[in-house]
Design an enzyme around this catalytic site. Sequence first.
Site, PDB file in Angstrom:
ATOM      1  N   ALA A 380       0.882  -1.183   0.000  1.00 21.58           N
ATOM      2  CA  ALA A 380       0.000   0.000   0.000  1.00 21.58           C
ATOM      3  C   ALA A 380       0.909   1.220   0.000  1.00 21.58           C
ATOM      4  CB  ALA A 380      -0.930  -0.016   1.209  1.00 21.58           C
ATOM      5  N   ALA A 382       0.866   4.386  -1.853  1.00 19.81           N
ATOM      6  CA  ALA A 382       0.543   5.806  -2.052  1.00 19.81           C
ATOM      7  C   ALA A 382       0.618   6.544  -0.718  1.00 19.81           C
ATOM      8  CB  ALA A 382      -0.857   5.931  -2.657  1.00 19.81           C
ATOM      9  N   PRO A 383       1.091   7.816  -0.743  1.00 23.49           N
ATOM     10  CA  PRO A 383       1.483   8.677  -1.872  1.00 23.49           C
ATOM     11  C   PRO A 383       2.940   8.551  -2.304  1.00 23.49           C
ATOM     12  CG  PRO A 383       1.484   9.959   0.120  1.00 23.49           C
ATOM     13  CD  PRO A 383       1.060   8.589   0.529  1.00 23.49           C
ATOM     14  N   GLY A 385       5.915   8.191  -0.109  1.00 25.09           N
ATOM     15  CA  GLY A 385       7.002   8.574   0.787  1.00 25.09           C
ATOM     16  C   GLY A 385       7.881   7.397   1.168  1.00 25.09           C
ATOM     17  N   LYS A 386       7.260   6.275   1.537  1.00 24.14           N
ATOM     18  CA  LYS A 386       8.028   5.094   1.940  1.00 24.14           C
ATOM     19  C   LYS A 386       8.676   4.432   0.727  1.00 24.14           C
ATOM     20  CE  LYS A 386       4.872   4.236   5.778  1.00 24.14           C
ATOM     21  NZ  LYS A 386       3.915   5.317   5.419  1.00 24.14           N
ATOM     22  N   ASP A 404      -0.882  -0.110  -5.173  1.00 26.97           N
ATOM     23  CA  ASP A 404      -1.939   0.581  -4.449  1.00 26.97           C
ATOM     24  C   ASP A 404      -3.266   0.257  -5.130  1.00 26.97           C
ATOM     25  OD1 ASP A 404      -2.020   2.884  -2.222  1.00 26.97           O
ATOM     26  OD2 ASP A 404      -3.654   3.201  -3.641  1.00 26.97           O
ATOM     27  N   ASP A 431      -5.519  -5.546  -5.929  1.00 30.35           N
ATOM     28  CA  ASP A 431      -5.958  -5.775  -4.558  1.00 30.35           C
ATOM     29  C   ASP A 431      -4.857  -6.560  -3.858  1.00 30.35           C
ATOM     30  OD1 ASP A 431      -7.176  -6.283  -2.172  1.00 30.35           O
ATOM     31  OD2 ASP A 431      -8.941  -7.274  -3.006  1.00 30.35           O
ATOM     32  N   ASP A 448       2.125  -1.191   5.090  1.00 34.21           N
ATOM     33  CA  ASP A 448       1.607  -0.095   5.921  1.00 34.21           C
ATOM     34  C   ASP A 448       0.095  -0.128   5.760  1.00 34.21           C
ATOM     35  OD1 ASP A 448       1.430   2.109   7.552  1.00 34.21           O
ATOM     36  OD2 ASP A 448       1.817   3.537   5.959  1.00 34.21           O
ATOM     37  N   CYS A 505      -0.789   3.421  11.611  1.00 40.66           N
ATOM     38  CA  CYS A 505      -0.781   4.710  12.299  1.00 40.66           C
ATOM     39  C   CYS A 505      -1.890   4.744  13.342  1.00 40.66           C
ATOM     40  CB  CYS A 505      -0.925   5.862  11.305  1.00 40.66           C
ATOM     41  SG  CYS A 505      -2.401   5.751  10.279  1.00 40.66           S
TER      42      CYS A 505
END
Length: 744
Positions: A380, A382-383, A385-386, A404, A431, A448, A505
């Site tokens: 997963a 997006a966007p 950064g990782k 994604d 998926d 994530d 998170c």
Amino acid sequence: MGVGRRMQKQGPPEPLSEEHFANLKRKKGLPFDDPTAGEDTRRSKKQKIVKKQPKKSGSNTVAVKGAKKEEKPVKKAGTKPDHRSKESKKSRKASPDDDEEMGDEFDLEDLDSDEVDVQKLGDDFLGTDDDSVYDSDQDPVAKKEAFVFSDDEDDEEDREEKLTAANIEGLSRKLDMQREKEAEENEAELRDEALQTNIEGGDDLEDDDDQLKTKTKTLLAPDLQMLRTRITDTIRVLDDFSSLAEEGKSRAEYTSQLIKDICAYYGYNEFLAEKLFNLFPPREAFAFFEANESARPVVIRTNTLRTHRRDLAQALINRGVTLEPVGKWSKVGLQVFDSNVPLGATPEYLAGHYILQAASSFLPVMALCPQEGERVLDMASAPGGKTTHMAALMKNTGVIFANDPSKQRAKGLIGNIHRLGARNVIVCNYDAREFPRVMGGFDRVLLDAPCSGTGVIAKDPSVKTNRDEKDFLQLPHLQKQLLLAAIDSVDHASKTGGYVVYSTCSVAVEENEQVVAYALSRRPNVKLVETGLAFGKEGFTSFMGKSFHPSLKLTRRYYPHLYNVDGFFVAKFQKLGPTPANAVRANGVDKSNKPADGQAAEEAQEVVDKTPIGAECEAQDDFGSGFDDGEDKEYMERAKRNAMRRRGLDPRALKKPSAAKKTAEKGEEKKTEGAAAAAAEVTEKIEKLEVVEERKVDESAKTKTVKTTKKVVEKVTKKVEEKPKAAAPAPKKAGDKKKKVAKK
């Protein structure tokens, strides 16, 4: 003018009192000031001065005595406007403030007419305007009662009106004082009840709850301050419950009261407030709720593919940005305190030298620690950064599959990948739960997972009221499926990898420890390992009566009130062997169940080739002995599988067409066999029909022959019978004919 109309000029009229004005204002319903007690003393002094004045003009008094009895009927019509007009004029000159307070109490037309009458009376009194003229026969008390402002009523009515007005004034004054006293008492009681802390005793908790419900509707600043003081006092009681608690009240009552106060003060729904409160001790829970009210510091991550952190910091400082390193635990993070320019529009940002990213988002990539040349999956991404952080750590080597499920979010992902210069990234849109079927054999996988966001309430305050019990049932179910898919996508035989990092998170146990414990129970071929992070709080091994595996101590939790980062959870797995055949798949299907069709059975029984990919396959040709077709076929199939894995394809796709062909051939054979059987049946039916028809034909032929023979015999017999009558023939000839017919 006649004697009856004449009247001696009286002494100086007494100015109208404030009490009189107050009565008039009260009748009109206007606001007024209470008259002071000093007015009565002033009035008595003026009366004493007036009593001394008649000694100076004795002649005038004699004339008045003689005419006083005759002018009594005129007194009601003429003298009152005179005294009223002069008195109003003097009061206007003496006290202008009183005139302003009265406003529109006096009618201007009446005043003008009164002034005209006064001038006429002055002519009758020979123009004498001496204020020293005074009627000695007039009682001062009667004089005092006569000066009441009224045009239509008599002196008696004026006297009664003044008495009732005084009574009303006194009663109203008492009522006002009583109301003020009651209001002050009520305010004092409310303050005492609001400030009550249940330590020294007081009302029951139910009364406090009712009072709190009424106060939270208005949400005034004093009420919030009172709520905060009660929260701190309740926390102090819970910290030292044995000595500070009130007798007869349990800890649960204090806790429920504290949760309700937190809901009213911070704006949480009761379900989420209770769930977050149970994660910490009372004082730490209060610090957590307080930390969610302030935003986390702005952090940027240096893109080491474009520049170094020192050079980037110097360039931003020159543009007026105040910053410093985010901490010793990160070599690429910069914390921004103040900026004169927008950080999302600087030339350095547009050139891809940095990206705006929360400090907590560094942690999963640092725990995964991808190496150069590896195949990595971000389930997963997006966007981005990782994903771009991993590309920087891998120095644009190897390959990263950034997946994604949302096409809209994938657009932003692609933009960040291009801006930051990551050239080893492949973006896909699947998926993630179906990913092991699409592709497998990864060295490392980062998941994530989507979560409730209870760790980022400072960014999104809507979480306080939007999350309910349903969310904490649906999201963990999805997270469990994704984690099983991530474990199945990893190659356990990888020399450098075989790791999976799971992060959220969120700070809820349902989305973190429970999901990890579920994965450990469903996949015995994985174990938890150290995350390699320099800080963080250990995960729970027991919570609210539930116990987890002791290895969950290796997971890490991050809280905003402890580390000044968003709430986060990180767990790292290592895959030790292949997934067992009887394991439950990511989509909830048990592998031990036999598939329905033959193709699915072949796929389930198929063993994926996990041998490492060699640089080149050396061809061992023996020219003397010739070629072995079977051995060459094995080499060719192996080379095809290795080539497909290099390109990121599924090697099992080679066997799928053959299986399809087999099924097609079987279908064709079945079709041909069925057609042959049908043809045989048809032929048998046809043969049976032919036999039946032949039999019918034979029978019909026989019947026809019999009929014909009968007819011939009858004809012959008739002829034979007719001939003997005509000419008797010889009997031998007739017998011969019968024999011939019988033979035919």
